[in-house]
Design an enzyme around this catalytic site. Structure first.
Site, short mmCIF file in Angstrom:
data_model
loop_
_atom_site.label_atom_id
_atom_site.label_comp_id
_atom_site.label_asym_id
_atom_site.label_seq_id
_atom_site.Cartn_x
_atom_site.Cartn_y
_atom_site.Cartn_z
CE LYS A 218 -7.01 -5.20 7.95
NZ LYS A 218 -6.65 -5.02 6.55
CB CYS A 439 -6.26 -0.29 -2.75
SG CYS A 439 -6.71 -1.56 -3.94
CB CYS A 488 -6.80 -1.21 1.30
SG CYS A 488 -6.36 -2.85 1.87
FE1 SF4 Z 1 -6.45 -3.50 -2.66
FE2 SF4 Z 1 -6.19 -4.04 -0.11
FE3 SF4 Z 1 -7.44 -5.77 -1.72
FE4 SF4 Z 1 -4.83 -5.46 -1.94
S1 SF4 Z 1 -5.92 -6.25 -0.14
S2 SF4 Z 1 -6.30 -5.47 -3.62
S3 SF4 Z 1 -4.56 -3.30 -1.49
S4 SF4 Z 1 -8.14 -3.73 -1.20
#
Ligand code: SF4
Length: 573
Positions: A218, A439, A488
């Site tokens: 990404k 998140c 995130c």
């Molecule tokens: Fe949170 Fe992103 Fe980890 Fe999923 S991938 S738990 S949304 S930080």
């Protein structure tokens, strides 16, 4: 990546996908309720994650059944700068009810997510999103994700000018494959970008910017202002920081190599802040961004996805090498960055003049979740305002929402509608809640190790009590929680962050900067959720006693240092 290093399996899936087609259409038609692993990977480029309700999974395991997983899908809308018309917002709100779990989620990248969509409803959902002139194409996957920019309306001002550039850049960097239209829209063109209507090179395998393998990972792009870093520009792969002379936009400092993700226990993965590499004039932004994307496309690591973000390429080869590559792509040198840095941040809550005689109202959305519950009918309240006044909606990178284009005479009406729905004005919020972010984590994210969105509100309530008791309720700080180290919700730039380690335990980071210009350090590890506030209380005691006038909590922790902060306390690291 060395020339003979094998490609990661994900690279093969992309390469063989014929422009992101794979056999998604066949799998969709088969209606098994879920996609194959390769299909689920391609699905991300179309804006959808295959997920499983992990609460249900736990229940199922407890019941000892071997029933099929309860697959469901998250559908993410790509909204450059977070801008929606009122009509678009109402469509999205309605779709969340009809096909999702009845809630809307504002993401930290100004997008919107539906959770809980079933495979049989995916096509109808994506089609309806497109009918409203919004796309999900490129909202996830190894491409340029949603381009973020300050959403605060300022008609005739710099912010609108920058927002327009961000939206233009987003359009330019959309995938050109027609697979999206074929699969979800029955071959009909999509509106809203160069990727629509079968833009240049719109056949399988002829992506002019991305090529057949798209990007190694990404790629995040943000625009920000020195006096308002609401987009956390240093945490992006590519950032454009405004350089202005008074009200005149001169250009941008180009920042490269930011990123939050890391893996617990893997020291060679880490969060990184972007470095200023050059200056670009306004008309050069699209060209410079594309050149940077091409450098990452051609040189990024395609053998190990854990090291595939641009930050690792820059650290492996050096910033000077990167600048050389960029200038080679452009076939000209770029000037050095201007002496401009981030100095402030805004959350845009409350009432503001938008420069054309009308107002906008920033509404606090805790952790980005727009829902109705017994005490607060937030979703209904916002919908009512938009229906009644046809106001526009903009989503912020702090997961809040702006209601725009409101006449001064309607101000009281808006306040009354929100009040009738139990939505308190932002002035009633504590500072610590106002700046909190989480998140989604459990139950929808497949990577979550711990709770985040569902746990943070209660942790904030406990923190509010402690801070009030200690007499530091005025402390300006950002508190962020994520369910895993991927970051995130940008935990590593927060003053205080809780990063999920296992179902009930967190790593605690302190010393980041509210401005997004410094990373925090690990203070304590494996702290149980019900001990988080107790674990940081001694820090706030010292902050109360030793802070300098106006010093923020993260700045204090950074000045004192984590070793000194730990002294005298039994802290596990
Ligand atoms: Fe949170 Fe992103 Fe980890 Fe999923 S991938 S738990 S949304 S930080």
């Amino acid at each position: 990546m060395l020339p003979d290093e094998p490609l990661s399996p994900a690279e093969r899936v992309k390469e063989e996908s014929r422009g992101l087609r794979g056999d998604l259409a066949d799998q969709l038609a088969a209606g098994a309720g879920h996609f194959s692993e390769a299909g689920a990977q391609l699905l991300k480029f179309h804006g959808t994650y295959q997920q499983e309700d992990r609460d249900q999974r736990r229940e199922r395991r407890r019941g000892g059944t071997d029933a099929e997983p309860a697959h469901q899908f998250m559908v993410r809308c790509k909204l450059p700068g977070g801008v929606l018309t009122g009509r678009q917002y109402l469509v999205i709100d309605e779709l969340a009810e009809r096909y999702g779990n009845g809630t809307l989620r504002v993401t930290t990248r100004q997008g919107n997510q539906f959770h809980g969509v079933l495979q049989g409803d995916l096509k109808a959902t994506i089609r309806a999103v497109n009918d409203a002139l919004v796309t999900t194409l490129g909202a996830c996957g190894d491409v340029v994700r949603n381009v973020i920019s300050c959403p605060a309306p300022a008609v005739g001002g710099l912010r609108e000018e920058v927002l327009a550039i961000a939206r233009r850049l987003s359009d330019h960097l959309l995938p050109r494959t027609r697979a999206y239209h074929e699969i979800w829209l029955d071959g009909e063109p999509v509106t809203g970008g160069a990727g629509g209507a079968g833009g240049a090179g719109g056949t399988a395998g002829t992506e002019p910017i991305y090529g057949t393998r798209y990007l190694p990972r990404k790629f995040k792009v943000a625009f920000a202002f020195p006096d308002d870093n609401c987009c956390d520009v240093h945490s992006n792969d590519l950032g454009f920081l405004v350089v202005a002379a008074g009200d005149l936009l001169v250009g941008f400092n180009v920042l490269v190599g930011g990123g939050m993700g890391r893996t617990h226990g893997k020291e060679d993965t880490y969060p990184r802040l972007a470095d200023a590499v050059a200056f670009a004039r306004t008309h050069e932004v699209v060209e410079v961004a594309e050149a940077i994307v091409r450098v990452q496309r051609d040189h990024g690591n395609r053998g190990d996805r854990r090291h595939a973000r641009l930050k690792y390429l820059i650290d492996a080869r050096g910033l000077d090498w990167f600048r050389d590559q960029l200038e080679r792509e452009l076939r000209r040198p770029l000037p050095p960055p201007a002496p401009v840095d981030v100095t402030a941040i805004e959350d845009h809550l409350g009432w503001h003049d938008q420069g054309d005689g009308r107002l906008f109202l920033g509404v606090f959305i805790e952790n980005g979740r727009i829902r109705d519950d017994e005490s607060r009918r937030l979703r209904s309240g916002i919908r009512r305002v938009v229906e009644k006044l046809a106001s526009g909606v903009r989503l912020t990178p702090q997961q809040n929402l702006l209601l725009t284009d409101i006449a001064e005479r309607d101000r009281r009406l808006v306040e009354r509608i929100l009040d009738d729905h139990g939505v308190a004005p932002h002035g009633a919020l504590s500072t610590v809640r106002r700046w909190s972010l989480a998140c989604p984590a459990l139950p929808t994210c497949g990577l979550a190790l711990a709770e985040a969105e569902r746990a943070l509100p209660e942790v904030i309530t406990q923190l509010e009590r402690e801070l009030a008791e200690l007499g530091v309720a005025d402390a300006a700080l950002t508190v962020r929680m994520t369910g895993c180290p991927n970051g995130c919700a940008r935990p590593y730039t927060a003053d205080l962050a809780f990063v999920g380690r296992s179902l009930n335990k967190y790593a605690v980071f302190v010393g980041g900067s509210m401005l997004g210009t410094r990373l925090g350090s690990l203070y304590a590890d494996l702290v149980p959720r019900d001990r988080l506030v107790a674990a940081v209380r001694p820090l706030f005691e010292r902050y109360r006693d030793e802070r300098r006038p106006g010093e923020r909590f993260g700045d204090f922790c950074d000045r004192v240092g984590v070793d000194a902060l730990r002294a005298g306390h039994s802290v596990s690291v």
